[in-house]
Design an enzyme around this catalytic site. Structure first.
Site, PDB file in Angstrom:
ATOM      1  N   TYR A 113       5.817   7.893   9.957  1.00 37.50           N
ATOM      2  CA  TYR A 113       4.682   8.557   9.318  1.00 37.50           C
ATOM      3  C   TYR A 113       5.145   9.777   8.513  1.00 37.50           C
ATOM      4  O   TYR A 113       6.333  10.095   8.466  1.00 37.50           O
ATOM      5  CB  TYR A 113       3.645   8.942  10.377  1.00 37.50           C
ATOM      6  N   SER A 114       4.183  10.478   7.926  1.00 38.54           N
ATOM      7  CA  SER A 114       4.483  11.491   6.905  1.00 38.54           C
ATOM      8  C   SER A 114       5.374  12.625   7.390  1.00 38.54           C
ATOM      9  O   SER A 114       5.401  12.955   8.581  1.00 38.54           O
ATOM     10  CB  SER A 114       3.179  12.075   6.369  1.00 38.54           C
TER      11      SER A 114
ATOM     12  N   LEU B 162       0.821  -1.215   0.000  1.00 36.79           N
ATOM     13  CA  LEU B 162       0.000   0.000   0.000  1.00 36.79           C
ATOM     14  C   LEU B 162       0.853   1.261   0.000  1.00 36.79           C
ATOM     15  O   LEU B 162       1.833   1.356   0.736  1.00 36.79           O
ATOM     16  CB  LEU B 162      -0.913   0.004   1.243  1.00 36.79           C
TER      17      LEU B 162
ATOM     18  N   ASN C 127       0.506   5.458   0.467  1.00 41.20           N
ATOM     19  CA  ASN C 127      -0.386   6.610   0.702  1.00 41.20           C
ATOM     20  C   ASN C 127       0.384   7.907   0.509  1.00 41.20           C
ATOM     21  O   ASN C 127       0.893   8.124  -0.602  1.00 41.20           O
ATOM     22  CB  ASN C 127      -1.240   6.494   1.964  1.00 41.20           C
ATOM     23  N   ASP C 128       0.494   8.774   1.469  1.00 44.43           N
ATOM     24  CA  ASP C 128       0.945  10.155   1.233  1.00 44.43           C
ATOM     25  C   ASP C 128       2.305  10.273   0.541  1.00 44.43           C
ATOM     26  O   ASP C 128       3.248   9.551   0.898  1.00 44.43           O
ATOM     27  CB  ASP C 128       1.117  10.899   2.569  1.00 44.43           C
TER      28      ASP C 128
ATOM     29  N   GLN D 113       4.576   7.209   1.860  1.00 48.41           N
ATOM     30  CA  GLN D 113       4.148   6.291   2.906  1.00 48.41           C
ATOM     31  C   GLN D 113       3.940   4.917   2.279  1.00 48.41           C
ATOM     32  O   GLN D 113       3.192   4.780   1.298  1.00 48.41           O
ATOM     33  CB  GLN D 113       2.837   6.789   3.530  1.00 48.41           C
TER      34      GLN D 113
HETATM   35  C1  FRU Z   1      -2.571  10.883   5.986  1.00 48.59           C
HETATM   36  C2  FRU Z   1      -1.921  10.168   7.153  1.00 48.59           C
HETATM   37  C3  FRU Z   1      -0.949  11.060   7.886  1.00 48.59           C
HETATM   38  C4  FRU Z   1      -0.018  10.077   8.512  1.00 48.59           C
HETATM   39  C5  FRU Z   1       0.073   9.020   7.453  1.00 48.59           C
HETATM   40  C6  FRU Z   1       0.275   7.630   7.974  1.00 48.59           C
HETATM   41  O1  FRU Z   1      -3.042  10.013   5.006  1.00 48.59           O
HETATM   42  O2  FRU Z   1      -2.901   9.667   8.039  1.00 48.59           O
HETATM   43  O3  FRU Z   1      -1.544  11.937   8.811  1.00 48.59           O
HETATM   44  O4  FRU Z   1       1.229  10.618   8.806  1.00 48.59           O
HETATM   45  O5  FRU Z   1      -1.132   9.078   6.720  1.00 48.59           O
HETATM   46  O6  FRU Z   1       0.507   6.748   6.918  1.00 48.59           O
END
Ligand code: FRU
Length: 479
Positions: A103-104, A41, A43-44, A60
Site C-alpha cells: 500500500y501507499s 487500476l 490510485n495514489d 498504487q
Molecule cells: C488511498 C488508499 C491508501 C492505501 C491505498 C491502497 O486511496 O486507500 O490509504 O494505502 O489507497 O491502495
C-alpha cells in the site's frame, strides 16, 4: 534481491501489460500528457522523489483488474517532469508482511540509497486486517529489495494504520502515518528515527475527537513552506456542508507550527485542496529547484469508480498534473509546474476579447489536448466556458460563485456540479486532456479537477455570457 515469489508477481503483471496493450491504447478516452496505468487500476501517487537527476513517480497499481485489490507499486521516471518512461514495477505483494498489497508510502534518499517506505497490507481468511510499515531499498533506482517491517502497530489504533510519509528535519528522520484510533477517530501519527530502521512513536499530531472529523485519515504529508508546517491529509467520514465536502472522501490541509520534540501541532482549520469531482491522496516532494510540488490521484475511492467508461478498455484512473505549491497567508495556492510549457505548440492569442450576451468560438481555439489561459477577466452576470459539449466552467460575477458542471458518466448523463465561493475572478488557467480537466483560478487560489467522458469525439470549446465579459485569451495545443 527480490524473492522468487515477487519476481513471479512482476512477471505476471508485465504479461498482463503486453496482453492488453493494444486494447488499452485504442481507448479514445486515453489521456495524452497525464500518467495512467499501462493496464488495470491506478490510485495514489507514491514515493515521489527527485533522485540523482531523475524524477520518480510510483503509484498504487492493480495490474490484473480494474477494481482495487492486492496493490503493486508501478513506476514511472522522467528527466524533465513531463515526458515519462515506464519502469518495471518496484514492489509486488509477495511476503508475509505485504501479501495482500504493497500500500501507499513515500521515498527518501539515504546517503545515495533510494529508500521506500510503504504499508504491508495483510488480510486473514476471516477478514482480519494487519498492517506493517515496511522498507525497501535500491541503489540504481529501478530494482528494489524489500527489507521487511520497520514499524509495528502501536497501542491505541486499529489496523487502519497506513501510508507512511518520511522526511528529514534537522538531522533526524520523521514519519507520519494515517490512522484510525480505537475510538474510531481519524489521526495523523508521528514517529522519529536516527537510522530509518528503528522508529520511536511520538504520538498523534492531529486528528478528530469523538467523531467530529472523520473515522479515518489517509495519506498524510507534513512539510515546511514559508516558515509554516503544513499537514495534508485525506479524512474519510466528513458530511457535506454547503459547497464543502461534496465528494465521498476529502483531501485537504492544515497550516500551523509543529513542535518536533513533543509532537504538538498548533494549527488552523481544514481547507480542501480541490473543488472538483476527482482528486484524492495527494503527495508532495521537493523538485530540483527546491520547489514543493504535489501530485494527486485523479479519482476518489468508492466514488463511481466502477462506472468509468475506460474500464471497457481494461484500465481506469490517472494522476493529476504536477502542481507547485505556494503558501500565501494560510492558503495553499497550486500552480501547474512551469515545465509543462515544454508540451506547448500551435500558440494562439486573442487579446482584448469583449463578449456581450453571446456565445462565441475563436479561431484556433479548440482541441482535445489544450491549455487555455484567460487573463484580466472582468464582467457582469454569468460567464462560462463549454468544453466538448459535456463539461462547463462558469463564474457568476454577482453571486461570486465558481461552478464546474458535467454530464455524469455514472448517472445517465445527468448534470452534476461542484462549486466554490470566489470573491473575484481574474485568471483562468485550464488544462484539457481528452477526458480530464484541471482548472486553476487566480493563479491557483482554487482548483477544480475532474474526468469527463463524451459520447462522440469532439473538439468543441466555446465562451458564453448572459451579460458581459472581457479578457485576454491564449491557447496552446499540448503534446
Ligand atoms: C488511498 C488508499 C491508501 C492505501 C491505498 C491502497 O486511496 O486507500 O490509504 O494505502 O489507497 O491502495
Amino acid at each position: 534481491m527480490k524473492s522468487l515469489n515477487e519476481k513471479k508477481q512482476i512477471q505476471l503483471a508485465e504479461e498482463e501489460v503486453k496482453k492488453y496493450a493494444s486494447i488499452v491504447e485504442s481507448d479514445p478516452n486515453r489521456l495524452r500528457y497525464h500518467l495512467m496505468p499501462p493496464v488495470g487500476l491506478m490510485n495514489d501517487p507514491n514515493g515521489l522523489i527527485y533522485w540523482k537527476g531523475t524524477y520518480h513517480v510510483f503509484y498504487q497499481w492493480m495490474p490484473f483488474q480494474t477494481t482495487h485489490g492486492a496493490k503493486f507499486w508501478g513506476h514511472y521516471t522522467s528527466r524533465d517532469f513531463v515526458h515519462w518512461e515506464r519502469q518495471a514495477p518496484a514492489l509486488a505483494p509477495s511476503e508475509w508482511f505485504d501479501r495482500n498489497g504493497c500500500y501507499s508510502g513515500s521515498a527518501v534518499d539515504n546517503d545515495g540509497v533510494l529508500t521506500l517506505f510503504y504499508t504491508g497490507n495483510v488480510k486473514d481468511d476471516d477478514g482480519t486486517r494487519h498492517t506493517y510499515q515496511c522498507m525497501a531499498v535500491s541503489s540504481d533506482g529501478v530494482r528494489f529489495e524489500k527489507k521487511g517491517v520497520v514499524v509495528h502497530l502501536p497501542d491505541g489504533y486499529t489496523a487502519h494504520f497506513r501510508d507512511p510519509k518520511v522526511w528529514k528535519h534537522e538531522n533526524k528522520w520523521y514519519m507520519v502515518i494515517g490512522a484510525q484510533s480505537e475510538q474510531l477517530d481519524g489521526k495523523a501519527v508521528l514517529f522519529r528515527s536516527d537510522d530509518l530502521m528503528h522508529w520511536e512513536h511520538i504520538g498523534a499530531i492531529a486528528g478528530g475527537e469523538d467523531g467530529n472529523f472523520g473515522y479515518m485519515w489517509e495519506c498524510p504529508d507534513v512539510f515546511r513552506l514559508s516558515g509554516k508546517d503544513v499537514l495534508i491529509v485525506c479524512p474519510q467520514g466528513l458530511q457535506p456542508e454547503g459547497m464543502h465536502y461534496q465528494n465521498v472522501y476529502q483531501a485537504g490541509y492544515f497550516v500551523g507550527q509543529l513542535n518536533y520534540e513533543t509532537g504538538q501541532y498548533v494549527h488552523g482549520t481544514f481547507t480542501e485542496l480541490d473543488r472538483g469531482f476527482e482528486f484524492y491522496a495527494p503527495q508532495t516532494m521537493v523538485d530540483e529547484h527546491g520547489r514543493r510540488v504535489m501530485i494527486a490521484w485523479m479519482g476518489v475511492p468508492d466514488q463511481d469508480e466502477d462506472q468509468h467508461p475506460t474500464i471497457a478498455y481494461r484500465w481506469v484512473h490517472a494522476l493529476t498534473l504536477p502542481r507547485e505549491l505556494v503558501l500565501i497567508g494560510d492558503k495553499l495556492y497550486q500552480r501547474p509546474i512551469e515545465q509543462l510549457q515544454l508540451l506547448r505548440s500551435d500558440e494562439v492569442h486573442h487579446p482584448n476579447v469583449f463578449l456581450q450576451k453571446e456565445v462565441r468560438q475563436f479561431d484556433g481555439v479548440k482541441g482535445k489536448t489544450v491549455e487555455l489561459l484567460l487573463k484580466q477577466i472582468d464582467g457582469k452576470g454569468v460567464f462560462s466556458i463549454h468544453i466538448q459539449n459535456n463539461v462547463s466552467f462558469s463564474y457568476d460575477f454577482e453571486q461570486k460563485v465558481a461552478t464546474l458542471e458535467r454530464e455524469s458518466f455514472a448517472r445517465n448523463g445527468m448534470k452534476e456540479k461542484r462549486q466554490c465561493l470566489l470573491s473575484q475572478l481574474h485568471t483562468i488557467h485550464m488544462f484539457i486532456d481528452t477526458s480530464s480537466i484541471e482548472i486553476f483560478l487566480n493563479d491557483g487560489e482554487e482548483v477544480f479537477t475532474a474526468r469527463f467522458f463524451t459520447k462522440e469525439e469532439n473538439e468543441h470549446i466555446s465562451f458564453q455570457t448572459n451579460a458581459e465579459a472581457s479578457f485576454h485569451l491564449s491557447k496552446w495545443k499540448l503534446c
